[in-house]
Design a protein around this motif. Structure first.
Motif, PDB file in Angstrom:
ATOM      1  N   LYS A 401      20.027  -5.362   1.374  1.00  0.00           N
ATOM      2  CA  LYS A 401      19.393  -5.329   0.055  1.00  0.00           C
ATOM      3  C   LYS A 401      18.018  -4.725   0.261  1.00  0.00           C
ATOM      4  O   LYS A 401      17.264  -5.186   1.116  1.00  0.00           O
ATOM      5  N   ALA A 402      17.685  -3.717  -0.523  1.00  0.00           N
ATOM      6  CA  ALA A 402      16.377  -3.082  -0.350  1.00  0.00           C
ATOM      7  C   ALA A 402      15.786  -2.743  -1.699  1.00  0.00           C
ATOM      8  O   ALA A 402      16.503  -2.551  -2.693  1.00  0.00           O
ATOM      9  N   LEU A 403      14.478  -2.664  -1.730  1.00  0.00           N
ATOM     10  CA  LEU A 403      13.752  -2.223  -2.917  1.00  0.00           C
ATOM     11  C   LEU A 403      12.921  -1.019  -2.538  1.00  0.00           C
ATOM     12  O   LEU A 403      12.142  -1.061  -1.583  1.00  0.00           O
ATOM     13  N   ARG A 404      13.090   0.054  -3.298  1.00  0.00           N
ATOM     14  CA  ARG A 404      12.285   1.249  -3.085  1.00  0.00           C
ATOM     15  C   ARG A 404      11.400   1.435  -4.314  1.00  0.00           C
ATOM     16  O   ARG A 404      11.886   1.497  -5.449  1.00  0.00           O
ATOM     17  N   THR A 405      10.105   1.477  -4.116  1.00  0.00           N
ATOM     18  CA  THR A 405       9.174   1.782  -5.197  1.00  0.00           C
ATOM     19  C   THR A 405       8.626   3.185  -4.969  1.00  0.00           C
ATOM     20  O   THR A 405       9.024   3.881  -4.031  1.00  0.00           O
ATOM     21  N   GLU A 406       7.693   3.604  -5.790  1.00  0.00           N
ATOM     22  CA  GLU A 406       7.134   4.945  -5.641  1.00  0.00           C
ATOM     23  C   GLU A 406       6.289   5.085  -4.379  1.00  0.00           C
ATOM     24  O   GLU A 406       6.100   6.197  -3.883  1.00  0.00           O
ATOM     25  N   ARG A 407       5.824   3.965  -3.821  1.00  0.00           N
ATOM     26  CA  ARG A 407       4.925   4.048  -2.669  1.00  0.00           C
ATOM     27  C   ARG A 407       5.296   3.129  -1.501  1.00  0.00           C
ATOM     28  O   ARG A 407       4.613   3.138  -0.475  1.00  0.00           O
ATOM     29  N   SER A 408       6.345   2.342  -1.650  1.00  0.00           N
ATOM     30  CA  SER A 408       6.636   1.350  -0.609  1.00  0.00           C
ATOM     31  C   SER A 408       8.114   0.984  -0.588  1.00  0.00           C
ATOM     32  O   SER A 408       8.881   1.371  -1.480  1.00  0.00           O
ATOM     33  N   LEU A 444       1.655  -7.069  -0.086  1.00  0.00           N
ATOM     34  CA  LEU A 444       2.688  -6.119  -0.476  1.00  0.00           C
ATOM     35  C   LEU A 444       4.063  -6.781  -0.416  1.00  0.00           C
ATOM     36  O   LEU A 444       4.896  -6.574  -1.312  1.00  0.00           O
ATOM     37  N   LYS A 445       4.304  -7.581   0.593  1.00  0.00           N
ATOM     38  CA  LYS A 445       5.584  -8.273   0.733  1.00  0.00           C
ATOM     39  C   LYS A 445       5.847  -9.171  -0.467  1.00  0.00           C
ATOM     40  O   LYS A 445       6.948  -9.158  -1.038  1.00  0.00           O
ATOM     41  N   THR A 446       4.863  -9.937  -0.873  1.00  0.00           N
ATOM     42  CA  THR A 446       5.016 -10.831  -2.016  1.00  0.00           C
ATOM     43  C   THR A 446       5.317 -10.044  -3.290  1.00  0.00           C
ATOM     44  O   THR A 446       6.188 -10.423  -4.086  1.00  0.00           O
ATOM     45  N   GLN A 447       4.605  -8.925  -3.483  1.00  0.00           N
ATOM     46  CA  GLN A 447       4.835  -8.090  -4.663  1.00  0.00           C
ATOM     47  C   GLN A 447       6.257  -7.550  -4.690  1.00  0.00           C
ATOM     48  O   GLN A 447       6.943  -7.619  -5.718  1.00  0.00           O
ATOM     49  N   LEU A 448       6.711  -7.027  -3.563  1.00  0.00           N
ATOM     50  CA  LEU A 448       8.026  -6.401  -3.532  1.00  0.00           C
ATOM     51  C   LEU A 448       9.147  -7.428  -3.600  1.00  0.00           C
ATOM     52  O   LEU A 448      10.210  -7.155  -4.176  1.00  0.00           O
ATOM     53  N   GLN A 449       8.945  -8.605  -3.014  1.00  0.00           N
ATOM     54  CA  GLN A 449       9.958  -9.649  -3.131  1.00  0.00           C
ATOM     55  C   GLN A 449      10.152 -10.058  -4.590  1.00  0.00           C
ATOM     56  O   GLN A 449      11.287 -10.268  -5.041  1.00  0.00           O
ATOM     57  N   GLY A 450       9.054 -10.144  -5.336  1.00  0.00           N
ATOM     58  CA  GLY A 450       9.147 -10.459  -6.754  1.00  0.00           C
ATOM     59  C   GLY A 450       9.856  -9.372  -7.540  1.00  0.00           C
ATOM     60  O   GLY A 450      10.707  -9.651  -8.396  1.00  0.00           O
ATOM     61  N   GLU A 451       9.530  -8.125  -7.237  1.00  0.00           N
ATOM     62  CA  GLU A 451      10.165  -7.000  -7.929  1.00  0.00           C
ATOM     63  C   GLU A 451      11.645  -6.901  -7.568  1.00  0.00           C
ATOM     64  O   GLU A 451      12.476  -6.572  -8.424  1.00  0.00           O
ATOM     65  N   LEU A 452      11.992  -7.183  -6.315  1.00  0.00           N
ATOM     66  CA  LEU A 452      13.395  -7.163  -5.901  1.00  0.00           C
ATOM     67  C   LEU A 452      14.196  -8.193  -6.700  1.00  0.00           C
ATOM     68  O   LEU A 452      15.315  -7.900  -7.160  1.00  0.00           O
ATOM     69  N   SER A 453      13.651  -9.375  -6.881  1.00  0.00           N
ATOM     70  CA  SER A 453      14.328 -10.412  -7.668  1.00  0.00           C
ATOM     71  C   SER A 453      14.574  -9.935  -9.099  1.00  0.00           C
ATOM     72  O   SER A 453      15.642 -10.162  -9.679  1.00  0.00           O
ATOM     73  N   LYS A 454      13.582  -9.252  -9.680  1.00  0.00           N
ATOM     74  CA  LYS A 454      13.738  -8.714 -11.033  1.00  0.00           C
ATOM     75  C   LYS A 454      14.853  -7.676 -11.092  1.00  0.00           C
ATOM     76  O   LYS A 454      15.669  -7.661 -12.023  1.00  0.00           O
ATOM     77  N   GLN A 455      14.884  -6.793 -10.088  1.00  0.00           N
ATOM     78  CA  GLN A 455      15.910  -5.755 -10.066  1.00  0.00           C
ATOM     79  C   GLN A 455      17.306  -6.342  -9.866  1.00  0.00           C
ATOM     80  O   GLN A 455      18.278  -5.882 -10.474  1.00  0.00           O
ATOM     81  N   GLU A 456      17.418  -7.352  -9.009  1.00  0.00           N
ATOM     82  CA  GLU A 456      18.713  -8.004  -8.806  1.00  0.00           C
ATOM     83  C   GLU A 456      19.234  -8.584 -10.117  1.00  0.00           C
ATOM     84  O   GLU A 456      20.413  -8.444 -10.460  1.00  0.00           O
ATOM     85  N   LYS A 457      18.341  -9.232 -10.854  1.00  0.00           N
ATOM     86  CA  LYS A 457      18.738  -9.824 -12.130  1.00  0.00           C
ATOM     87  C   LYS A 457      19.109  -8.743 -13.143  1.00  0.00           C
ATOM     88  O   LYS A 457      20.092  -8.874 -13.891  1.00  0.00           O
ATOM     89  N   ALA A 458      18.352  -7.672 -13.151  1.00  0.00           N
ATOM     90  CA  ALA A 458      18.576  -6.604 -14.133  1.00  0.00           C
ATOM     91  C   ALA A 458      19.928  -5.926 -13.956  1.00  0.00           C
ATOM     92  O   ALA A 458      20.562  -5.522 -14.938  1.00  0.00           O
ATOM     93  N   VAL A 459      20.385  -5.791 -12.708  1.00  0.00           N
ATOM     94  CA  VAL A 459      21.655  -5.095 -12.461  1.00  0.00           C
ATOM     95  C   VAL A 459      22.801  -6.048 -12.164  1.00  0.00           C
ATOM     96  O   VAL A 459      23.911  -5.617 -11.838  1.00  0.00           O
TER      97      VAL A 459
END
Length: 487
Positions: A401-408, A444-459
C-alpha cells in the motif's frame, strides 16, 4: 419578414457552431508493455546530463508530443500487466475489479470504455496483447478483435481473429499494426475506436531483425540508486530455487547493468520498432485525411526497473515502476506542445476516452477525465493517490500500500512495519534516503499516513479474497526463506 430574418440568422449561427465544433472523433488508443516514462527521446532530451539513455530515439512519439499534449506525471495504480490493463478498460481499482494478479481472467467486462463507445455508435476493434490470464476468444466489448493469447511470442505468433486462431508471419507488433491499419482503411467512412496493444517491451526483449543490433554498441549507464536496495530482499520464501522471481533482482555479483546489458539493448530495440509502427499509424491517418479529427492516445501498462534499487522487473512502488508515458494528440481540438504536470492515472483512461466522444462516464468508473486538464477547465484535481499491489504466489514482492503525493511518497508493507519507506521526492527523486524511521521524517510520516487513510476510504480499499494468499507465519509476517546450514 423580421421573423424570417431571425430564423435565417439562427440557422446560420447553428451552422457556424457545427463547423467550429468537430464531430465525434475517431479514437486510437495505443499502449505498450513495461515502457518506462523516460523511454522516450523527448524525455531523454529534457533530462539533459541526467539522462540515462540519451542514445534512444523515438521521432514518431516525439512528433505526438510536439503536435499534442504530454503528461509528465502519469502513473499506474498497480504496476503489473493484467491488473493495469483491466483498469485501463474499466476504470476500477484492482481490489474491486477482480484482477489482482497476472493469472486471472477478466470477469467484469460489462462496463468498459469499449462497451460505452459501442453504444454511442462507434465501431470498436482491439488488436494485439490482451493478457487477462490466458483468456481466449473474441475480446469482450469490441466488435472486432485480432489478438493473441497470454504473453504470445515475438515471432510468428498465432493471432485469434474474433476468437478463431490463425497463423501469422513476422514480428508480432508489426503484424498487429498491419491489422490495425487494415481496419482503419476499411472503416475510414465510419467513426471508430481502435485499441492497439503492443507486446513490446515485455521480456524476453526480442526486437525485430532490423533492430537486433541497433543499440548493440551504445554506452550503458548504471543507475545512481542501484545501492538503495528494496527492504524485502531475500526476506520472503517463494518456493522457487534461489528464492527469487526470475526478473526481480540481482542474483549474482557485479553491477546490475553489466550483468543485464543484453536485456536493456533488446528492450530499447523493441521499443524503437514500436516507434516506427506508431509512425505507420500516423502516415495512414495523413494519407486518408483522418488526422485532424482522430485522437491518438499513447501510453503503457506500467514502467520497469533496469537496476534501480537492484531491481529488474516492476511491481514495487518506486518511480521507475509506477510512472508511464502519456501522449495525446487531437489536432481539431487540443493545443500543440502542451506539457501538463498534474498527476494523472491509468484509472483516468476510460473516462477520458468517453469524454472525448461526448459520452458520460458510468458511475462504476473511479477515474477522472483528463480532458479538462488539457483545456484548462479542471477544478480540484488530485494531489495524491493510492497505489496498491497484491502478493502473487511464488513471487518475492509483498503486498504493498503506498501513497504518492506531488512531492513525497509513503510505502507500507502490511504486517511488516520494519520495511516501511518514506521519501521526500523534491529533494530525493531517486528514493535513496528512507526517512520513515528518522526523526526528520516524523512530521511528513504523520501527514502521509493520514492522507493514505483518506485515500483508502475514498476508493473502498480492501485486500480482496481473489488475491493470492500471502505466505504468513503465526505472527502475520512473511515466512522467511530457509537458510542452508553450513556444516
Amino acid at each position: 419578414m423580421l421573423k424570417s430574418i431571425l430564423s435565417a440568422a439562427l440557422v446560420a449561427l447553428a451552422l457556424v457552431a457545427r463547423a467550429q465544433s468537430p464531430s465525434k472523433p475517431n479514437i486510437i488508443f495505443i499502449y505498450t508493455d513495461d515502457q518506462r516514462f523516460d523511454a522516450l527521446s523527448v524525455v531523454q532530451q529534457e533530462q539533459g546530463d541526467k539522462a540515462r539513455f540519451p542514445w534512444f530515439s523515438t521521432p514518431n512519439l516525439d512528433r505526438l508530443a510536439h503536435e499534442g499534449v504530454r503528461f509528465r506525471n502519469a502513473f499506474v495504480i498497480n504496476s503489473l500487466c493484467s491488473p493495469s490493463r483491466s483498469t485501463l478498460l474499466n476504470s476500477r481499482y484492482n481490489h474491486l475489479n477482480g484482477i489482482a494478479n497476472n493469472h486471472t481472467g477478466l470477469s467484469d467486462t460489462t462496463v468498459t470504455y469499449a462497451t460505452e463507445l459501442r453504444k454511442a455508435g462507434y465501431n470498436t476493434a482491439y488488436f494485439g496483447k490482451w493478457h487477462m490470464g490466458n483468456e481466449t476468444g473474441k475480446r469482450p466489448g469490441f466488435d472486432y478483435s485480432a489478438s493473441f493469447v497470454g504473453q504470445g511470442k515475438y515471432f510468428d505468433c498465432p493471432i485469434e481473429v474474433n476468437g478463431k486462431a490463425r497463423p501469422s508471419q513476422g514480428w508480432v507488433d508489426d503484424v498487429s499494426t498491419t491489422n490495425a491499419i487494415d481496419y482503419i482503411r476499411e472503416n475510414r467512412e465510419k467513426t471508430f475506436l481502435v485499441t492497439l496493444a503492443f507486446k513490446s517491451g515485455h521480456g524476453p526483449f526480442q526486437p525485430p531483425v532490423r533492430h537486433q543490433d541497433t543499440y548493440a554498441k551504445v554506452k550503458l549507464t548504471e543507475p545512481g540508486n542501484e545501492a538503495a536496495l528494496f527492504p524485502y530482499k531475500g526476506q520472503i520464501e517463494t518456493g522457487r530455487p534461489g528464492n527469487n522471481n526470475a526478473n526481480a533482482s540481482q542474483s549474482k555479483g557485479g553491477p546490475w547493468t553489466a550483468n543485464n546489458e543484453q536485456r536493456i539493448r533488446g528492450y530499447f530495440g523493441a521499443l524503437k520498432a514500436v516507434d516506427e509502427n506508431v509512425g505507420r499509424i500516423l502516415q495512414t491517418l495523413d494519407s486518408l485525411k483522418l488526422d485532424q479529427n482522430t485522437v491518438i492516445i499513447f501510453s503503457s501498462d506500467n514502467g520497469f526497473f533496469f537496476g534501480e534499487h537492484g531491481l529488474g522487473d516492476k511491481r514495487a512502488a518506486y518511480e521507475e515502476s509506477i510512472r508511464i508515458p502519456l501522449l495525446v494528440r487531437y489536432p481539431a481540438r487540443f493545443p500543440k506542445g502542451k506539457k501538463i504536470d498534474k498527476m494523472v492515472l491509468n484509472l483516468d483512461a476510460a473516462p477520458s476516452l468517453l469524454d472525448l466522444a461526448g459520452v458520460a462516464a458510468p458511475k462504476s468508473f473511479q477515474g477522472k477525465s483528463w480532458v479538462p486538464l488539457i483545456e484548462d477547465k479542471a477544478k480540484d484535481w488530485r494531489t495524491s493517490f493510492l497505489y496498491e499491489y497484491f502478493y502473487e504466489r511464488n513471487n518475492q514482492t509483498p503486498t504493498i500500500k503506498a501513497l504518492r503525493t506531488e512531492r513525497s511518497k509513503l510505502i507500507l508493507y502490511p504486517g511488516e512495519e520494519g520495511w516501511s519507506e518514506l521519501y521526500d521526492l523534491s529533494s530525493d527523486p531517486g528514493e535513496s534516503r528512507n526517512l520513515f524511521h528518522t526523526k526528520e521524517g516524523e512530521k511528513l510520516k504523520t501527514q502521509l499516513q493520514g492522507e493514505l487513510s483518506k485515500q483508502e476510504k475514498a476508493v473502498g480499499y480492501i485486500n480482496p479474497n481473489y488475491a493470492d494468499p500471502r505466505p504468513l507465519d503465526e505472527h502475520g509476517k512473511y515466512v522467511r526463506p530457509k537458510r542452508d546450514l553450513v556444516p
